[in-house]
Every structure is written in C-alpha cells, then in structure tokens.
Scaffold this active site. Sequence first.
Site, PDB file in Angstrom:
ATOM      1  N   CYS A  96     -39.677  28.920   2.184  1.00  0.00           N
ATOM      2  CA  CYS A  96     -39.642  27.995   1.046  1.00  0.00           C
ATOM      3  C   CYS A  96     -41.051  27.763   0.522  1.00  0.00           C
ATOM      4  O   CYS A  96     -41.294  27.687  -0.687  1.00  0.00           O
ATOM      5  CB  CYS A  96     -39.026  26.663   1.465  1.00  0.00           C
ATOM      6  SG  CYS A  96     -37.340  26.751   2.075  1.00  0.00           S
TER       7      CYS A  96
ATOM      8  N   HIS B 168     -13.470   1.511  -3.306  1.00  0.00           N
ATOM      9  CA  HIS B 168     -14.837   1.245  -3.743  1.00  0.00           C
ATOM     10  C   HIS B 168     -14.946   0.517  -5.079  1.00  0.00           C
ATOM     11  O   HIS B 168     -16.041   0.113  -5.468  1.00  0.00           O
ATOM     12  CB  HIS B 168     -15.628   2.551  -3.771  1.00  0.00           C
ATOM     13  CG  HIS B 168     -15.721   3.190  -2.418  1.00  0.00           C
ATOM     14  ND1 HIS B 168     -16.366   2.590  -1.360  1.00  0.00           N
ATOM     15  CD2 HIS B 168     -15.231   4.367  -1.953  1.00  0.00           C
ATOM     16  CE1 HIS B 168     -16.278   3.369  -0.298  1.00  0.00           C
ATOM     17  NE2 HIS B 168     -15.587   4.452  -0.626  1.00  0.00           N
TER      18      HIS B 168
ATOM     19  N   CYS C 182     -31.711  29.645  -3.660  1.00  0.00           N
ATOM     20  CA  CYS C 182     -33.095  30.033  -3.369  1.00  0.00           C
ATOM     21  C   CYS C 182     -33.170  30.902  -2.120  1.00  0.00           C
ATOM     22  O   CYS C 182     -33.915  31.883  -2.078  1.00  0.00           O
ATOM     23  CB  CYS C 182     -33.964  28.788  -3.195  1.00  0.00           C
ATOM     24  SG  CYS C 182     -34.336  27.912  -4.728  1.00  0.00           S
TER      25      CYS C 182
ATOM     26  N   CYS D   5     -10.381   7.043  -4.518  1.00  0.00           N
ATOM     27  CA  CYS D   5     -11.723   6.520  -4.250  1.00  0.00           C
ATOM     28  C   CYS D   5     -11.842   5.090  -4.774  1.00  0.00           C
ATOM     29  O   CYS D   5     -12.422   4.209  -4.126  1.00  0.00           O
ATOM     30  CB  CYS D   5     -12.784   7.388  -4.919  1.00  0.00           C
ATOM     31  SG  CYS D   5     -12.742   9.144  -4.502  1.00  0.00           S
TER      32      CYS D   5
ATOM     33  N   ARG E 213     -18.736  13.322   3.758  1.00  0.00           N
ATOM     34  CA  ARG E 213     -18.147  11.995   3.599  1.00  0.00           C
ATOM     35  C   ARG E 213     -16.907  12.051   2.715  1.00  0.00           C
ATOM     36  O   ARG E 213     -15.895  11.406   2.992  1.00  0.00           O
ATOM     37  CB  ARG E 213     -19.178  11.040   2.995  1.00  0.00           C
ATOM     38  CG  ARG E 213     -18.755   9.603   2.857  1.00  0.00           C
ATOM     39  CD  ARG E 213     -18.423   8.980   4.200  1.00  0.00           C
ATOM     40  NE  ARG E 213     -16.984   8.880   4.378  1.00  0.00           N
ATOM     41  CZ  ARG E 213     -16.357   8.942   5.542  1.00  0.00           C
ATOM     42  NH1 ARG E 213     -17.031   9.105   6.657  1.00  0.00           N
ATOM     43  NH2 ARG E 213     -15.052   8.854   5.624  1.00  0.00           N
TER      44      ARG E 213
ATOM     45  N   CYS F  40     -13.112  10.880   3.806  1.00  0.00           N
ATOM     46  CA  CYS F  40     -12.349   9.870   3.062  1.00  0.00           C
ATOM     47  C   CYS F  40     -10.966  10.387   2.676  1.00  0.00           C
ATOM     48  O   CYS F  40      -9.958   9.685   2.845  1.00  0.00           O
ATOM     49  CB  CYS F  40     -13.113   9.455   1.806  1.00  0.00           C
ATOM     50  SG  CYS F  40     -14.520   8.358   2.117  1.00  0.00           S
TER      51      CYS F  40
END
Length: 283
Positions: free
Chosen positions: A98, A203, A136, A199, A240, A244
């Site tokens: 990198c 939330h 990359c 969701c 995550r 969920c």
Amino acid sequence: MKFKAMTAIAALVAAPLTAVAGPDEDNLVVNGEIEMVTTTDAPAHLQDTFDTIYSGWHFRSDETQALQMDDFENPAMVFVDQAQEMWDTVEGSEGKSCASCHEDVAESMKGVRAVYPKWNEAAGEVRTLSMQINACREDNMGADPFKYDSAQMAAMESLISVQSRGMPVNVAMDGPAAETWEQGKEIYYTRFGQLELSCASCHELNYGNMIRADHLSQGQINGFPTYRLKNAKLNTVHGRFKGCIRDTRAETFAPGSPEFVALELYVATRGNGLSVEGPSVRN
C-alpha cells in the site's frame, strides 16, 4: 437461549417498553484533543423523521464510553497497529505494498473514510471502502483480495478510518449514486423474517429502548469498524447488517453483496454531519 433472544426481539414491537435511556449529554473527546461531533441537526432527507441525530456513543455506558476516549485503552487500536504492518508489507505479483502508492498513510488517507461509500466513475458503481481496498490490492498490487468481512479487512478499514477521526461524515446521495441510495432506503424500511422487523423498527421507532441487555441507538455507522465487547473483535458494517437481519429470522444477504452496498450507502448518509469515530467501542 436462542428462543429467549428471539422472544425479546418480538416483544420490541409487540408491547410498549419501559426501560428507556435516551442519549446522554456527555462530550466525546479522544486523547484529550480530538473533539467529536456526536450530536447534530438531522440531514435534510431525515428531517421528517428526526430533528437531531446522535452517535451510538451516547447510548453506551460510561465505562464503554471511556474506552473510546483514550487510544491506550481502546482495544481496537491493536488492530490498527497490525494494519500498519500490512500497509508496509509487499504482496502480490507487482512487488508493491500500500505504501508504494500511498507512502504516508496519515497524509494520504485523511478524509477518505468521511466520504465512503461513493460513486466510482471508472468502475461505474458505488464502492464501499472495502471494495476500494480490494480493488487496489488486485489491480495495483496483483495481490489476492481480502475476504470482505475478514479480520484483515476490518483492520485495514480501521487504519484508514482513524486518519479521518473528527472529520464530518459527508457521503453523497445524489448524482449517479442516487439509484443505489434509493435501493438502500427501500431495504432499510423493508420488514424481514418471521419477526417482520425492518431497520427502522428498531433504530427509528424504538431507539433509546432496551432490547435484551442493551439500549438501541439510532443505528449510525460513523463509528465503524467497531470493537464490540460482546464478541471481543472488530466488527464491520456488513457484519452488523448480517447479524441484524439474521436476528429477524430471515435469510440474510452476504457481506459485499449489492444489497448491503446499497444499504451501507443509505445508512451512511443518515449520519452526515456526525464525526468519523472509527474504530469505536460499543457493547
């Protein structure tokens, strides 16, 4: 145990909750010098939903908050150090690292986390930071890509994210990214699984309420990657998301899938104006 967990989630939408803890009024300053914006006016596209948006940091215990305020205490910083070694390591057929293209990670990566996901004109697609890291590696280094939700990817994202801490999230949702953003919005409000939860069910409608042993936040992702005390590792955004949706008793999308890329774009724009915090610490 699994049945009890699912029963708790079902109760979230089946009955009023009394264990409420709204966002606290504490201030997040990392290392005594990096001041974070953790509360701000909702972006224009959310103003029919929220007046104010809050970082998930405000919903955590004082002990958990304190871990993030000091890099010597933040367990995620171990993985940042590991990623710095990866940054300098030559891999692949092109004999590059990198650092071959981006010698100074702090200088070259400052501001990057704040604008991802973003439209990539050459590729003709919205790319997450993870997608760009792998592009990359493959195109410039001739190296194998990281598994999308791997420990290596989480660590590299954290190294890049930490260079932008304190900068405002400013993810574009217009122009060529608009179609993907709309797809992500649709997923955000779609009810999934046997429990029929979206969701937004947690939330938007229930943030601040208790679910199992923790309080729900507004679901902002400005702190990812996140070190979770629950599983003692760095967690990615897509990891995550997967958890969920799985908890709704649904077949989940895969990390790196077009669905999760779209969802990440949409959710990221819900936090526009908050500071980049990653890598953060959450319960």
